[in-house]
Design a protein around this motif. Sequence first.
Motif, PDB file in Angstrom:
ATOM      1  N   ARG A  64       0.815  -1.212   0.000  1.00 50.92           N
ATOM      2  CA  ARG A  64       0.000   0.000   0.000  1.00 50.92           C
ATOM      3  C   ARG A  64       0.845   1.257   0.000  1.00 50.92           C
ATOM      4  O   ARG A  64       0.307   2.336  -0.103  1.00 50.92           O
ATOM      5  N   PRO A  72       3.141   4.401  -0.391  1.00 49.46           N
ATOM      6  CA  PRO A  72       4.194   5.127  -0.970  1.00 49.46           C
ATOM      7  C   PRO A  72       5.306   4.612  -0.087  1.00 49.46           C
ATOM      8  O   PRO A  72       5.524   5.021   0.949  1.00 49.46           O
ATOM      9  N   PHE A 117      -7.937   1.796  -6.993  1.00 49.60           N
ATOM     10  CA  PHE A 117      -7.351   3.083  -7.382  1.00 49.60           C
ATOM     11  C   PHE A 117      -7.338   3.199  -8.901  1.00 49.60           C
ATOM     12  O   PHE A 117      -7.419   2.206  -9.606  1.00 49.60           O
ATOM     13  N   GLN A 136      -5.133   5.903 -10.187  1.00 53.66           N
ATOM     14  CA  GLN A 136      -3.900   6.621 -10.462  1.00 53.66           C
ATOM     15  C   GLN A 136      -2.723   5.659 -10.477  1.00 53.66           C
ATOM     16  O   GLN A 136      -2.800   4.541  -9.965  1.00 53.66           O
ATOM     17  N   GLN A 150       0.194   4.310  -8.998  1.00 56.41           N
ATOM     18  CA  GLN A 150       0.773   4.339  -7.662  1.00 56.41           C
ATOM     19  C   GLN A 150       2.300   4.343  -7.691  1.00 56.41           C
ATOM     20  O   GLN A 150       2.942   4.859  -6.765  1.00 56.41           O
ATOM     21  N   ALA A 184       3.506   7.814  -8.264  1.00 56.94           N
ATOM     22  CA  ALA A 184       3.351   8.519  -6.992  1.00 56.94           C
ATOM     23  C   ALA A 184       4.477   8.147  -6.033  1.00 56.94           C
ATOM     24  O   ALA A 184       4.973   8.999  -5.287  1.00 56.94           O
ATOM     25  N   GLU A 185       4.892   6.900  -6.044  1.00 59.69           N
ATOM     26  CA  GLU A 185       5.989   6.470  -5.171  1.00 59.69           C
ATOM     27  C   GLU A 185       7.289   7.173  -5.538  1.00 59.69           C
ATOM     28  O   GLU A 185       8.022   7.663  -4.664  1.00 59.69           O
TER      29      GLU A 185
END
Length: 262
Positions: free
Chosen positions: A3, A5, A158, A160, A162, A165-166
Motif C-alpha cells: 500500500r 508510498p 485506485f 492513479q 501508484q 506517486a511512489e
Amino acid sequence: MRRHPLLLAGLLVLSAGCSGIGSLGGNPSESVTPAPVPESATDRQARSDPPPGIGEAGIERVQTLAAGHRMALWNRSYTFYERYEETTETSNGTVTLLRNEATRVAGPRRYLHRLHRQRYRANETLGQYEQTEFADGERWYERRDDGTVTETSGTLQFTQDQFAAEAAFYIERYVTVSESQTRRVRWNGAEYFRVTGSNGTSPAGRDVQSYTVSLVVDSEGLVHRLDVRYRTETRTVRYSFWYRRVDQTGVQSPSWVGDRHG
C-alpha cells in the motif's frame, strides 16, 4: 498488496513459473547515465528550458519537480527499478539491509511488481522476503514466497499510477538539499539536465555527516534516474531509482494467476 508510498545487483529470479520481469534489473551502476558532451553552436541554439522545479543554478522547488515527474509519466508505460541499501554498525557487527524492486507498468491499472528484501550480517543471512504483485486492470493478485507460497487477490481500488506517486514521494524525500547545481548533458541526441546536490537531511531526522544526491531529468520533467547517499554516525544509506523502456513496456499475466483470471 503493498500500500506504500514505501536491487542487489543481479537479483535472484523469483518464483519458478512466473512470467514477466525475470530478474530485477541488474546493477544500477550499469544503467546508462548521460555524460557531458561539448556543445556545438547548433546545440546551444536548440537548448531546452529546464523543467519546472529546476533552474540553471540547481533545485528551485522540489515539490514542483516531484509533481512534474508524476505528470510526465501520465498514461505511459515504463519499467521502474529501485535499490535501497542500508548498513548499520551494531555491537555484533555490521548489519546490511537490501531492498530491490522491479516494476513493469503498462498503465495505471496493469502492472507486475517484484520485491526482494534481504537482511544479513557478514555471510549470515538474518532474514529475507520475496513478493510478486500483478494487476490485470480490474483485480490485483499477490504472491508471497517466504518459505511457503501464499496467494491473495482483490478488486483494484485506485485509478492513479501508484508507482509514479511512489517515485514522486522519494524525490520529495531525498532531493531537499540546501546546495545544488545544474549541468546540461546530451545522450543519444537528446538533452538532459544533470542536477547534483549536497547538505540534505536524513528522513529519520538524525544528524548526517555527509549527504549527496544526483538526478538526471529531461525537459518534460521526467526524472530518469535518482541516486542519493548519506551517512550518520552509525548508518550509511544508498537509494537509487531508474527507468528503462519508457513507452515500450508490456505486462503479461504470470502463470500462477491462472487462465481463469487472465
